[in-house]
Design a protein around this motif. Structure first.
Motif, PDB file in Angstrom:
ATOM      1  N   GLY A  92      14.257  55.934  29.281  1.00  0.00           N
ATOM      2  CA  GLY A  92      14.341  57.021  28.316  1.00  0.00           C
ATOM      3  C   GLY A  92      15.476  58.002  28.541  1.00  0.00           C
ATOM      4  O   GLY A  92      15.618  58.962  27.780  1.00  0.00           O
ATOM      5  N   THR A  93      16.319  57.767  29.557  1.00  0.00           N
ATOM      6  CA  THR A  93      17.413  58.706  29.847  1.00  0.00           C
ATOM      7  C   THR A  93      18.711  58.338  29.134  1.00  0.00           C
ATOM      8  O   THR A  93      19.634  59.146  29.062  1.00  0.00           O
ATOM      9  N   MET A 108      26.432  55.070  32.368  1.00  0.00           N
ATOM     10  CA  MET A 108      26.075  56.389  31.865  1.00  0.00           C
ATOM     11  C   MET A 108      27.012  56.747  30.714  1.00  0.00           C
ATOM     12  O   MET A 108      28.201  57.027  30.942  1.00  0.00           O
ATOM     13  N   PRO A 109      26.531  56.720  29.477  1.00  0.00           N
ATOM     14  CA  PRO A 109      27.387  57.031  28.324  1.00  0.00           C
ATOM     15  C   PRO A 109      27.975  58.429  28.422  1.00  0.00           C
ATOM     16  O   PRO A 109      27.314  59.376  28.858  1.00  0.00           O
ATOM     17  N   GLY A 110      29.233  58.559  28.018  1.00  0.00           N
ATOM     18  CA  GLY A 110      29.919  59.844  28.118  1.00  0.00           C
ATOM     19  C   GLY A 110      29.275  60.942  27.306  1.00  0.00           C
ATOM     20  O   GLY A 110      29.310  62.116  27.692  1.00  0.00           O
ATOM     21  N   ASN A 111      28.639  60.586  26.177  1.00  0.00           N
ATOM     22  CA  ASN A 111      28.083  61.633  25.319  1.00  0.00           C
ATOM     23  C   ASN A 111      26.869  62.324  25.926  1.00  0.00           C
ATOM     24  O   ASN A 111      26.514  63.429  25.509  1.00  0.00           O
ATOM     25  N   ILE A 112      26.215  61.701  26.910  1.00  0.00           N
ATOM     26  CA  ILE A 112      25.079  62.366  27.557  1.00  0.00           C
ATOM     27  C   ILE A 112      25.454  62.922  28.926  1.00  0.00           C
ATOM     28  O   ILE A 112      24.669  63.644  29.540  1.00  0.00           O
ATOM     29  N   THR A 113      26.635  62.571  29.401  1.00  0.00           N
ATOM     30  CA  THR A 113      27.040  62.962  30.755  1.00  0.00           C
ATOM     31  C   THR A 113      27.976  64.158  30.769  1.00  0.00           C
ATOM     32  O   THR A 113      27.851  65.056  31.612  1.00  0.00           O
ATOM     33  N   ILE A 121      29.859  68.254  34.306  1.00  0.00           N
ATOM     34  CA  ILE A 121      28.623  67.535  33.984  1.00  0.00           C
ATOM     35  C   ILE A 121      27.742  68.394  33.086  1.00  0.00           C
ATOM     36  O   ILE A 121      27.535  69.582  33.342  1.00  0.00           O
ATOM     37  N   SER A 122      27.229  67.797  32.009  1.00  0.00           N
ATOM     38  CA  SER A 122      26.341  68.521  31.096  1.00  0.00           C
ATOM     39  C   SER A 122      25.070  68.926  31.838  1.00  0.00           C
ATOM     40  O   SER A 122      24.484  68.118  32.571  1.00  0.00           O
ATOM     41  N   SER A 123      24.637  70.164  31.635  1.00  0.00           N
ATOM     42  CA  SER A 123      23.444  70.655  32.333  1.00  0.00           C
ATOM     43  C   SER A 123      22.212  69.818  32.010  1.00  0.00           C
ATOM     44  O   SER A 123      21.320  69.661  32.845  1.00  0.00           O
ATOM     45  N   PRO A 127      18.861  66.606  35.503  1.00  0.00           N
ATOM     46  CA  PRO A 127      17.602  65.974  35.921  1.00  0.00           C
ATOM     47  C   PRO A 127      17.756  64.472  36.194  1.00  0.00           C
ATOM     48  O   PRO A 127      17.160  63.943  37.136  1.00  0.00           O
ATOM     49  N   THR A 128      18.578  63.797  35.376  1.00  0.00           N
ATOM     50  CA  THR A 128      18.803  62.363  35.588  1.00  0.00           C
ATOM     51  C   THR A 128      19.535  62.120  36.910  1.00  0.00           C
ATOM     52  O   THR A 128      19.162  61.236  37.694  1.00  0.00           O
ATOM     53  N   LEU A 129      20.569  62.919  37.166  1.00  0.00           N
ATOM     54  CA  LEU A 129      21.302  62.774  38.429  1.00  0.00           C
ATOM     55  C   LEU A 129      20.407  63.109  39.621  1.00  0.00           C
ATOM     56  O   LEU A 129      20.495  62.461  40.675  1.00  0.00           O
ATOM     57  N   ASN A 130      19.545  64.096  39.460  1.00  0.00           N
ATOM     58  CA  ASN A 130      18.625  64.447  40.547  1.00  0.00           C
ATOM     59  C   ASN A 130      17.674  63.285  40.853  1.00  0.00           C
ATOM     60  O   ASN A 130      17.336  63.033  42.018  1.00  0.00           O
ATOM     61  N   SER A 131      17.256  62.582  39.802  1.00  0.00           N
ATOM     62  CA  SER A 131      16.397  61.413  40.009  1.00  0.00           C
ATOM     63  C   SER A 131      17.152  60.313  40.736  1.00  0.00           C
ATOM     64  O   SER A 131      16.609  59.635  41.619  1.00  0.00           O
ATOM     65  N   LEU A 132      18.433  60.139  40.386  1.00  0.00           N
ATOM     66  CA  LEU A 132      19.249  59.137  41.061  1.00  0.00           C
ATOM     67  C   LEU A 132      19.446  59.484  42.533  1.00  0.00           C
ATOM     68  O   LEU A 132      19.447  58.594  43.392  1.00  0.00           O
ATOM     69  N   VAL A 133      19.616  60.761  42.820  1.00  0.00           N
ATOM     70  CA  VAL A 133      19.775  61.197  44.206  1.00  0.00           C
ATOM     71  C   VAL A 133      18.573  60.738  45.034  1.00  0.00           C
ATOM     72  O   VAL A 133      18.727  60.210  46.147  1.00  0.00           O
TER      73      VAL A 133
END
Length: 217
Positions: A92-93, A108-113, A121-123, A127-133
């Motif tokens: 869903g991300t 990671m599509p540019g329009n959401i990143t 990086i878009s605020s 949350p998605t990057l935090n999940s990846l971490v």
């Protein structure tokens, strides 16, 4: 008779390799990884026997099977588990998970990143990057190669700079949040690796992306 005995030995070791403890996780191997390990062990047994002297062929088969089985089955099972975790985490991300052998790629599509023409990086993507971490910390046996991509509009220099800065932004965020910097690399590919036609709006949108490639260390 000796050849038959050696073949039986190789098969026996191969079967055992498919259900041994995984060297990456300590868990019992199963599923695809068991197959990877069994095939690897059988191949290793044959090679180990073929490259040993006559009196050491049985020993060579065992060593070859053990090494090849652990390598093929171990990391294969590790990637199986990591892939499942990433698919669950990223559902869903908008981030795609692709697998090619033992390599995983996150698209990671540019329009959401990122905002247009920006490397900030878009605020909403934090949350998605935090999940990846969290996933990268849990699965720390692979390298994290980050590649920025653009469409073909604009000058070559502008696209190169933008793609490089976007890749570096993602790399900096991951390392700042606890992913070991020694595992991370980043670079910009500009518009040199399109995944769609740049002749359409939709195609250009697909080409503007950041990819994270996970590979064996």
């Amino acid at each position: 008779m000796k050849k038959l005995s050696l073949t039986a030995l190789a098969v026996s070791v191969a079967l055992l390799a498919g259900c041994t403890s995984n060297p990456y996780t300590g868990e019992q191997q199963a599923g695809k990884a068991g197959v990877y390990g069994g095939i690897g062990a059988a191949t290793g047994a044959v090679i180990g026997a073929a490259t040993s002297s006559k009196k050491d062929r049985a020993k060579g088969a065992l060593i070859g099977a053990a090494v090849a089985g652990a390598a093929a089955g171990g990391y294969g099972y590790y990637v199986d588990t990591q892939e499942a975790k990433l698919r669950q985490t990223l559902q869903g991300t908008g981030v795609q998970v692709q697998r090619n052998g033992d390599n995983l790629t996150l698209i990671m599509p540019g329009n959401i990143t990122f905002a247009s023409n920006s490397a900030d990086i878009s605020s909403s993507f934090y949350p998605t990057l935090n999940s990846l971490v969290l996933v990268f910390k849990e699965f720390d046996k692979n390298g994290v190669d980050i590649v920025g991509h653009t469409d073909s509009t604009g000058s070559a220099q502008l696209n190169q700079d933008l793609s490089t800065r976007r890749a570096q932004s993602v790399a900096s965020y991951l390392s700042a949040n606890g992913v070991a910097a020694s595992r991370i690399s980043s670079y910009g590919a500009s518009s040199s690796q399109p995944i769609a036609s740049n002749a359409s709006v939709e195609g250009r949108a697909q080409n503007r992306r950041v990819e994270i490639n996970l590979r064996p260390l």
